[in-house]
Design a protein around this motif. Structure first.
Motif, PDB file in Angstrom:
ATOM      1  N   MET A   1       0.834  -1.190   0.000  1.00 27.27           N
ATOM      2  CA  MET A   1       0.000   0.000   0.000  1.00 27.27           C
ATOM      3  C   MET A   1       0.879   1.253   0.000  1.00 27.27           C
ATOM      4  SD  MET A   1      -2.920   1.079   2.770  1.00 27.27           S
ATOM      5  CE  MET A   1      -4.136  -0.128   2.256  1.00 27.27           C
ATOM      6  N   ARG A   2       0.608   2.135  -0.942  1.00 28.45           N
ATOM      7  CA  ARG A   2       1.414   3.358  -1.056  1.00 28.45           C
ATOM      8  C   ARG A   2       1.128   4.343   0.082  1.00 28.45           C
ATOM      9  NH1 ARG A   2       5.931   3.428  -4.191  1.00 28.45           N
ATOM     10  NH2 ARG A   2       5.612   2.192  -6.051  1.00 28.45           N
ATOM     11  N   LEU A   3      -0.060   4.245   0.665  1.00 25.94           N
ATOM     12  CA  LEU A   3      -0.472   5.220   1.673  1.00 25.94           C
ATOM     13  C   LEU A   3       0.509   5.315   2.838  1.00 25.94           C
ATOM     14  CD1 LEU A   3      -2.801   7.194   2.519  1.00 25.94           C
ATOM     15  CD2 LEU A   3      -3.728   5.290   3.839  1.00 25.94           C
ATOM     16  N   ASN A   4       1.077   4.175   3.238  1.00 27.23           N
ATOM     17  CA  ASN A   4       1.940   4.183   4.433  1.00 27.23           C
ATOM     18  C   ASN A   4       3.428   4.078   4.092  1.00 27.23           C
ATOM     19  OD1 ASN A   4       1.818   1.378   3.704  1.00 27.23           O
ATOM     20  ND2 ASN A   4       2.482   0.849   5.760  1.00 27.23           N
ATOM     21  N   GLU A   5       3.802   4.304   2.815  1.00 25.99           N
ATOM     22  CA  GLU A   5       5.205   4.079   2.429  1.00 25.99           C
ATOM     23  C   GLU A   5       6.159   5.102   3.035  1.00 25.99           C
ATOM     24  OE1 GLU A   5       6.360   4.477  -1.677  1.00 25.99           O
ATOM     25  OE2 GLU A   5       4.824   5.978  -2.059  1.00 25.99           O
ATOM     26  N   ASN A   6       5.627   6.200   3.573  1.00 31.10           N
ATOM     27  CA  ASN A   6       6.500   7.183   4.218  1.00 31.10           C
ATOM     28  C   ASN A   6       6.058   7.472   5.655  1.00 31.10           C
ATOM     29  OD1 ASN A   6       8.837   8.690   4.003  1.00 31.10           O
ATOM     30  ND2 ASN A   6       7.757  10.570   3.486  1.00 31.10           N
ATOM     31  N   VAL A   7       5.454   6.445   6.277  1.00 26.11           N
ATOM     32  CA  VAL A   7       4.913   6.598   7.634  1.00 26.11           C
ATOM     33  C   VAL A   7       5.710   5.742   8.616  1.00 26.11           C
ATOM     34  CG1 VAL A   7       2.907   6.181   9.122  1.00 26.11           C
ATOM     35  CG2 VAL A   7       2.574   7.100   6.821  1.00 26.11           C
ATOM     36  N   LEU A   8       6.147   6.365   9.703  1.00 24.69           N
ATOM     37  CA  LEU A   8       6.780   5.659  10.821  1.00 24.69           C
ATOM     38  C   LEU A   8       5.909   5.902  12.055  1.00 24.69           C
ATOM     39  CD1 LEU A   8      10.505   5.628  11.862  1.00 24.69           C
ATOM     40  CD2 LEU A   8       8.772   6.312  13.522  1.00 24.69           C
ATOM     41  N   LEU A   9       5.549   4.829  12.751  1.00 22.92           N
ATOM     42  CA  LEU A   9       4.743   4.942  13.968  1.00 22.92           C
ATOM     43  C   LEU A   9       5.605   4.522  15.159  1.00 22.92           C
ATOM     44  CD1 LEU A   9       1.406   3.368  12.649  1.00 22.92           C
ATOM     45  CD2 LEU A   9       1.959   5.795  12.872  1.00 22.92           C
ATOM     46  N   LEU A  10       5.801   5.462  16.060  1.00 23.48           N
ATOM     47  CA  LEU A  10       6.672   5.233  17.218  1.00 23.48           C
ATOM     48  C   LEU A  10       5.840   4.949  18.457  1.00 23.48           C
ATOM     49  CD1 LEU A  10       9.503   5.331  18.541  1.00 23.48           C
ATOM     50  CD2 LEU A  10       9.224   7.812  18.732  1.00 23.48           C
ATOM     51  N   GLY A  11       5.960   3.723  18.977  1.00 22.73           N
ATOM     52  CA  GLY A  11       5.254   3.343  20.195  1.00 22.73           C
ATOM     53  C   GLY A  11       6.229   3.229  21.358  1.00 22.73           C
ATOM     54  N   LYS A  12       5.780   2.596  22.448  1.00 21.24           N
ATOM     55  CA  LYS A  12       6.650   2.433  23.626  1.00 21.24           C
ATOM     56  C   LYS A  12       7.621   1.265  23.437  1.00 21.24           C
ATOM     57  CE  LYS A  12       3.416   4.326  27.014  1.00 21.24           C
ATOM     58  NZ  LYS A  12       2.263   3.976  27.869  1.00 21.24           N
ATOM     59  N   LYS A  13       7.093   0.141  22.996  1.00 19.62           N
ATOM     60  CA  LYS A  13       7.915  -1.072  22.854  1.00 19.62           C
ATOM     61  C   LYS A  13       8.337  -1.328  21.418  1.00 19.62           C
ATOM     62  CE  LYS A  13       5.736  -3.407  26.770  1.00 19.62           C
ATOM     63  NZ  LYS A  13       5.047  -4.623  27.237  1.00 19.62           N
ATOM     64  N   VAL A  14       7.501  -0.864  20.479  1.00 19.84           N
ATOM     65  CA  VAL A  14       7.766  -1.153  19.069  1.00 19.84           C
ATOM     66  C   VAL A  14       7.733   0.116  18.231  1.00 19.84           C
ATOM     67  CG1 VAL A  14       6.785  -3.471  19.256  1.00 19.84           C
ATOM     68  CG2 VAL A  14       5.341  -1.602  18.439  1.00 19.84           C
ATOM     69  N   VAL A  15       8.427   0.038  17.104  1.00 24.55           N
ATOM     70  CA  VAL A  15       8.364   1.068  16.061  1.00 24.55           C
ATOM     71  C   VAL A  15       7.860   0.357  14.811  1.00 24.55           C
ATOM     72  CG1 VAL A  15       9.655   2.780  14.722  1.00 24.55           C
ATOM     73  CG2 VAL A  15      10.374   2.227  17.054  1.00 24.55           C
ATOM     74  N   LEU A  16       6.835   0.909  14.180  1.00 18.49           N
ATOM     75  CA  LEU A  16       6.327   0.332  12.935  1.00 18.49           C
ATOM     76  C   LEU A  16       6.847   1.156  11.759  1.00 18.49           C
ATOM     77  CD1 LEU A  16       2.581  -0.495  13.788  1.00 18.49           C
ATOM     78  CD2 LEU A  16       4.657  -1.827  14.260  1.00 18.49           C
ATOM     79  N   VAL A  17       7.468   0.463  10.804  1.00 17.84           N
ATOM     80  CA  VAL A  17       8.002   1.132   9.613  1.00 17.84           C
ATOM     81  C   VAL A  17       7.512   0.390   8.373  1.00 17.84           C
ATOM     82  CG1 VAL A  17      10.058   2.007  10.796  1.00 17.84           C
ATOM     83  CG2 VAL A  17      10.157  -0.209   9.625  1.00 17.84           C
ATOM     84  N   PRO A  18       7.459   1.054   7.218  1.00 14.85           N
ATOM     85  CA  PRO A  18       7.035   0.366   5.990  1.00 14.85           C
ATOM     86  C   PRO A  18       7.996  -0.764   5.639  1.00 14.85           C
ATOM     87  CG  PRO A  18       7.138   2.760   5.681  1.00 14.85           C
ATOM     88  CD  PRO A  18       7.784   2.469   6.985  1.00 14.85           C
ATOM     89  N   TYR A  19       7.450  -1.779   5.007  1.00 14.54           N
ATOM     90  CA  TYR A  19       8.248  -2.929   4.565  1.00 14.54           C
ATOM     91  C   TYR A  19       8.983  -2.544   3.291  1.00 14.54           C
ATOM     92  CZ  TYR A  19       9.142  -7.867   3.231  1.00 14.54           C
ATOM     93  OH  TYR A  19       9.721  -9.074   2.889  1.00 14.54           O
ATOM     94  N   THR A  20      10.309  -2.408   3.379  1.00 18.43           N
ATOM     95  CA  THR A  20      11.114  -2.014   2.224  1.00 18.43           C
ATOM     96  C   THR A  20      12.051  -3.154   1.831  1.00 18.43           C
ATOM     97  OG1 THR A  20      13.016  -1.163   3.444  1.00 18.43           O
ATOM     98  CG2 THR A  20      11.141   0.346   3.168  1.00 18.43           C
ATOM     99  N   SER A  21      12.736  -2.977   0.710  1.00 19.53           N
ATOM    100  CA  SER A  21      13.664  -4.012   0.233  1.00 19.53           C
ATOM    101  C   SER A  21      14.790  -4.260   1.244  1.00 19.53           C
ATOM    102  CB  SER A  21      14.243  -3.618  -1.124  1.00 19.53           C
ATOM    103  OG  SER A  21      14.865  -2.357  -1.049  1.00 19.53           O
ATOM    104  N   GLU A  22      15.090  -3.250   2.065  1.00 17.99           N
ATOM    105  CA  GLU A  22      16.135  -3.394   3.098  1.00 17.99           C
ATOM    106  C   GLU A  22      15.793  -4.506   4.095  1.00 17.99           C
ATOM    107  OE1 GLU A  22      17.817  -0.907   6.980  1.00 17.99           O
ATOM    108  OE2 GLU A  22      16.413   0.057   5.609  1.00 17.99           O
TER     109      GLU A  22
END
Length: 206
Positions: free
Chosen positions: A1-22
């Motif tokens: 999904m392109r909508l979240n390709e530049n979105v980082l969500l910072l939580g307390k225990k986890v950080v959610l980042v887009p799934y990239t080739s890296e």
């Protein structure tokens, strides 16, 4: 999904980042595990197929995927690579053509050292909040293997209720309808989450 390709969500225990080739090589290593193949009902893919899958998930409008990072590791030092902090992934599938307000959610904490720490719970809460506020979702379903008791219990703690059992697929379907009360509860549970701009491959955003 392109909508979240530049979105980082910072939580307390986890950080959610887009799934990239890296992230693909580490993800590919995880999915060689027979246990994870069984729990996720997945077939092993070649590395090349995994790269193609990552690209298709980025392009497909009906799949929203975030890689789950260990927040403590990620914040420890600026030179940390995301691949070394990877804990798992969390996904939303918007595949019900008749009901665009329904999302099927799944989470996988693949890194053994990251299990039992609440990473899955926070990841699901953050993803549901994203689904409600950004994708207009009001209903969530989770399909879990009958033998995966920890995952079933986790979703039940998040107010999901069992609605079906398939003996053919040996899976349980749990569902949550997000009424106003559930929406307020969900937003309270994720009020600490910060949304930031993500740049592919960079860790300068720390």
């Amino acid at each position: 999904m392109r909508l979240n390709e530049n979105v980082l969500l910072l939580g307390k225990k986890v950080v959610l980042v887009p799934y990239t080739s890296e992230h693909v090589p580490r993800y590919h290593e995880w999915m060689k595990s027979e246990e994870l193949q069984r729990l996720t009902a997945s077939e092993p893919l070649t590395l090349e197929q995994e790269y193609s899958m990552q690209q298709s998930w980025l392009e497909d409008a009906d799949k929203c995927t975030f890689i789950v990072l260990d927040a403590e590791k990620w914040q420890a030092q600026p030179s940390t690579t995301e691949e070394s902090c990877m804990a798992g992934d969390v996904n939303l599938f918007l595949t019900n053509v008749g009901d665009p307000s329904l999302g099927e959610i799944e989470v996988m904490i693949a890194e053994p050292s990251c299990r039992g720490k609440g990473f899955g719970t926070e990841s699901v809460l953050m993803m549901m909040s994203y689904g409600v506020t950004k994708l207009g979702l009001t209903k969530f379903e989770a399909k879990i293997g009958q033998g995966n008791e920890p995952s079933i219990r986790m979703f039940q703690k998040l107010h999901f209720e069992q609605v079906a059992v398939s003996s053919v697929f040996q899976e349980v379907t749990l569902r949550l309808t997000v009424n106003e009360h559930e929406r307020q509860w969900l937003l309270e549970q994720t009020s600490h989450v910060e949304e930031k701009c993500y740049r592919d491959g960079s860790s300068e955003s720390h």
